[in-house]
Motif scaffolding. Structure first.
Motif, PDB file in Angstrom:
ATOM      1  N   LEU A  17       0.829  -1.203   0.000  1.00 56.67           N
ATOM      2  CA  LEU A  17       0.000   0.000   0.000  1.00 56.67           C
ATOM      3  C   LEU A  17       0.867   1.257   0.000  1.00 56.67           C
ATOM      4  CD1 LEU A  17      -2.820  -1.117   2.462  1.00 56.67           C
ATOM      5  CD2 LEU A  17      -2.865  -1.095  -0.044  1.00 56.67           C
ATOM      6  N   ASP A  18       2.018   1.218   0.664  1.00 59.36           N
ATOM      7  CA  ASP A  18       2.950   2.352   0.625  1.00 59.36           C
ATOM      8  C   ASP A  18       3.416   2.595  -0.816  1.00 59.36           C
ATOM      9  OD1 ASP A  18       2.763   2.640   3.374  1.00 59.36           O
ATOM     10  OD2 ASP A  18       4.688   1.649   3.790  1.00 59.36           O
ATOM     11  N   GLU A  19       3.742   1.518  -1.539  1.00 60.90           N
ATOM     12  CA  GLU A  19       4.158   1.641  -2.947  1.00 60.90           C
ATOM     13  C   GLU A  19       3.026   2.208  -3.800  1.00 60.90           C
ATOM     14  OE1 GLU A  19       5.524  -2.178  -4.275  1.00 60.90           O
ATOM     15  OE2 GLU A  19       7.078  -2.268  -2.741  1.00 60.90           O
ATOM     16  N   LEU A  20       1.816   1.762  -3.542  1.00 58.58           N
ATOM     17  CA  LEU A  20       0.661   2.259  -4.289  1.00 58.58           C
ATOM     18  C   LEU A  20       0.444   3.746  -4.021  1.00 58.58           C
ATOM     19  CD1 LEU A  20      -1.255   0.821  -6.213  1.00 58.58           C
ATOM     20  CD2 LEU A  20      -2.787   0.410  -4.294  1.00 58.58           C
ATOM     21  N   GLU A  21       0.571   4.158  -2.772  1.00 58.18           N
ATOM     22  CA  GLU A  21       0.435   5.576  -2.434  1.00 58.18           C
ATOM     23  C   GLU A  21       1.518   6.413  -3.120  1.00 58.18           C
ATOM     24  OE1 GLU A  21       0.448   5.400   1.834  1.00 58.18           O
ATOM     25  OE2 GLU A  21      -1.746   5.435   1.924  1.00 58.18           O
ATOM     26  N   ILE A  46      -4.354  -4.407 -11.422  1.00 62.30           N
ATOM     27  CA  ILE A  46      -4.884  -5.730 -11.091  1.00 62.30           C
ATOM     28  C   ILE A  46      -4.642  -5.943  -9.604  1.00 62.30           C
ATOM     29  CG2 ILE A  46      -4.659  -8.202 -11.515  1.00 62.30           C
ATOM     30  CD1 ILE A  46      -3.552  -7.411 -14.311  1.00 62.30           C
ATOM     31  N   PRO A  47      -5.701  -6.208  -8.877  1.00 62.55           N
ATOM     32  CA  PRO A  47      -5.516  -6.420  -7.439  1.00 62.55           C
ATOM     33  C   PRO A  47      -4.521  -7.559  -7.190  1.00 62.55           C
ATOM     34  CG  PRO A  47      -7.845  -6.281  -7.981  1.00 62.55           C
ATOM     35  CD  PRO A  47      -7.092  -6.334  -9.279  1.00 62.55           C
ATOM     36  N   PRO A  48      -3.674  -7.395  -6.207  1.00 63.88           N
ATOM     37  CA  PRO A  48      -2.665  -8.421  -5.944  1.00 63.88           C
ATOM     38  C   PRO A  48      -3.295  -9.690  -5.380  1.00 63.88           C
ATOM     39  CG  PRO A  48      -2.629  -6.787  -4.220  1.00 63.88           C
ATOM     40  CD  PRO A  48      -3.598  -6.299  -5.256  1.00 63.88           C
ATOM     41  N   THR A  49      -2.941 -10.804  -5.949  1.00 63.53           N
ATOM     42  CA  THR A  49      -3.413 -12.084  -5.421  1.00 63.53           C
ATOM     43  C   THR A  49      -2.297 -12.812  -4.679  1.00 63.53           C
ATOM     44  OG1 THR A  49      -2.903 -13.129  -7.534  1.00 63.53           O
ATOM     45  CG2 THR A  49      -5.158 -12.349  -7.215  1.00 63.53           C
ATOM     46  N   HIS A  50      -1.066 -12.371  -4.915  1.00 61.30           N
ATOM     47  CA  HIS A  50       0.089 -13.033  -4.307  1.00 61.30           C
ATOM     48  C   HIS A  50       0.346 -12.597  -2.865  1.00 61.30           C
ATOM     49  CE1 HIS A  50       1.620  -9.226  -5.787  1.00 61.30           C
ATOM     50  NE2 HIS A  50       2.641  -9.357  -4.959  1.00 61.30           N
ATOM     51  N   LEU A  51      -0.401 -11.617  -2.375  1.00 59.18           N
ATOM     52  CA  LEU A  51      -0.169 -11.111  -1.025  1.00 59.18           C
ATOM     53  C   LEU A  51      -1.026 -11.806   0.027  1.00 59.18           C
ATOM     54  CD1 LEU A  51       0.032  -7.273  -1.704  1.00 59.18           C
ATOM     55  CD2 LEU A  51       1.896  -8.913  -1.545  1.00 59.18           C
ATOM     56  N   LEU A  58      -6.578  -3.122   7.585  1.00 56.20           N
ATOM     57  CA  LEU A  58      -6.176  -2.237   6.491  1.00 56.20           C
ATOM     58  C   LEU A  58      -7.314  -1.941   5.512  1.00 56.20           C
ATOM     59  CD1 LEU A  58      -2.669  -3.782   5.759  1.00 56.20           C
ATOM     60  CD2 LEU A  58      -3.221  -1.778   7.135  1.00 56.20           C
ATOM     61  N   ALA A  59      -8.495  -2.433   5.788  1.00 56.83           N
ATOM     62  CA  ALA A  59      -9.624  -2.271   4.863  1.00 56.83           C
ATOM     63  C   ALA A  59      -9.958  -0.797   4.617  1.00 56.83           C
ATOM     64  CB  ALA A  59     -10.842  -3.022   5.381  1.00 56.83           C
ATOM     65  N   ALA A  60      -9.970   0.012   5.650  1.00 56.27           N
ATOM     66  CA  ALA A  60     -10.308   1.432   5.485  1.00 56.27           C
ATOM     67  C   ALA A  60      -9.261   2.131   4.618  1.00 56.27           C
ATOM     68  CB  ALA A  60     -10.422   2.122   6.841  1.00 56.27           C
ATOM     69  N   ARG A  61      -7.990   1.802   4.821  1.00 58.64           N
ATOM     70  CA  ARG A  61      -6.918   2.405   4.011  1.00 58.64           C
ATOM     71  C   ARG A  61      -7.077   2.020   2.551  1.00 58.64           C
ATOM     72  NH1 ARG A  61      -0.404   1.366   4.769  1.00 58.64           N
ATOM     73  NH2 ARG A  61       0.265   2.757   3.095  1.00 58.64           N
ATOM     74  N   VAL A  62      -7.427   0.776   2.290  1.00 57.20           N
ATOM     75  CA  VAL A  62      -7.612   0.315   0.915  1.00 57.20           C
ATOM     76  C   VAL A  62      -8.797   1.019   0.275  1.00 57.20           C
ATOM     77  CG1 VAL A  62      -8.218  -1.686  -0.491  1.00 57.20           C
ATOM     78  CG2 VAL A  62      -6.463  -1.883   1.273  1.00 57.20           C
ATOM     79  N   ARG A  63      -9.876   1.190   1.015  1.00 56.94           N
ATOM     80  CA  ARG A  63     -11.035   1.910   0.462  1.00 56.94           C
ATOM     81  C   ARG A  63     -10.651   3.335   0.086  1.00 56.94           C
ATOM     82  NH1 ARG A  63     -13.931  -1.361   4.073  1.00 56.94           N
ATOM     83  NH2 ARG A  63     -13.708   0.094   5.796  1.00 56.94           N
ATOM     84  N   GLU A  64      -9.862   4.001   0.932  1.00 60.78           N
ATOM     85  CA  GLU A  64      -9.393   5.366   0.628  1.00 60.78           C
ATOM     86  C   GLU A  64      -8.537   5.381  -0.636  1.00 60.78           C
ATOM     87  OE1 GLU A  64      -7.380   6.979   4.033  1.00 60.78           O
ATOM     88  OE2 GLU A  64      -9.097   6.652   5.341  1.00 60.78           O
ATOM     89  N   LEU A  65      -7.677   4.381  -0.775  1.00 58.66           N
ATOM     90  CA  LEU A  65      -6.834   4.304  -1.966  1.00 58.66           C
ATOM     91  C   LEU A  65      -7.650   4.051  -3.226  1.00 58.66           C
ATOM     92  CD1 LEU A  65      -3.723   2.397  -0.618  1.00 58.66           C
ATOM     93  CD2 LEU A  65      -3.775   4.704  -1.540  1.00 58.66           C
ATOM     94  N   LEU A  66      -8.704   3.265  -3.113  1.00 56.10           N
ATOM     95  CA  LEU A  66      -9.567   3.016  -4.278  1.00 56.10           C
ATOM     96  C   LEU A  66     -10.267   4.304  -4.719  1.00 56.10           C
ATOM     97  CD1 LEU A  66     -11.077  -0.473  -3.440  1.00 56.10           C
ATOM     98  CD2 LEU A  66      -9.490   0.101  -5.303  1.00 56.10           C
ATOM     99  N   VAL A  67     -10.707   5.098  -3.763  1.00 54.03           N
ATOM    100  CA  VAL A  67     -11.316   6.390  -4.088  1.00 54.03           C
ATOM    101  C   VAL A  67     -10.277   7.293  -4.738  1.00 54.03           C
ATOM    102  CG1 VAL A  67     -12.321   8.487  -3.103  1.00 54.03           C
ATOM    103  CG2 VAL A  67     -13.114   6.242  -2.339  1.00 54.03           C
ATOM    104  N   GLN A  68      -9.079   7.331  -4.166  1.00 59.15           N
ATOM    105  CA  GLN A  68      -8.005   8.154  -4.719  1.00 59.15           C
ATOM    106  C   GLN A  68      -7.660   7.700  -6.135  1.00 59.15           C
ATOM    107  OE1 GLN A  68      -4.425   8.073  -2.357  1.00 59.15           O
ATOM    108  NE2 GLN A  68      -3.470   9.713  -3.509  1.00 59.15           N
TER     109      GLN A  68
END
Length: 108
Positions: A17-21, A46-51, A58-68
């Motif tokens: 998520l840091d890399e994505l940000e 493509i959402p990561p499947t290997h992680l 971390l769900a709230a952080r991911v939702r924020e990133l999806l909006v961003q």
């Protein structure tokens, strides 16, 4: 000190998520440079499947990133289209076959 499997999973996802940000920050900065926008080719994310499964913490952080991500994609598209229109307008201006220098006497 040993790290539990849950803590390790959280760390792995946090790094991703840091890399994505950081990528989104670069994309936002590119909005300022017309040349970069014209060369910009959006990546299909493509959402990561290997992680493994996303930790609930971390769900709230991911939702924020999806909006961003959606906001940035829309902003890039609008800005890119505006720049392309400007370049087409400039290109449509007739140019004389032979350009000559023009001097302006601003002191007299």
């Amino acid at each position: 000190m040993s790290v539990s499997a849950d803590q390790l999973q959280i760390r792995i996802w946090e790094e991703y998520l840091d890399e994505l940000e950081a990528r989104y920050a670069r994309m936002a900065a590119e909005l300022l440079f017309d040349d970069l926008l014209l060369e910009y080719e959006p990546e299909i994310w493509i959402p990561p499947t290997h992680l493994g499964q996303l930790p609930v913490q971390l769900a709230a952080r991911v939702r924020e990133l999806l909006v961003q991500q959606g906001d940035l994609a829309a902003a890039h598209e609008r800005r890119r289209n505006a720049v392309a229109r400007q370049w087409r307008a400039v290109a449509s201006v007739p140019r004389p076959e032979e350009c000559s220098a023009v001097y302006l006497d601003a002191t007299s």
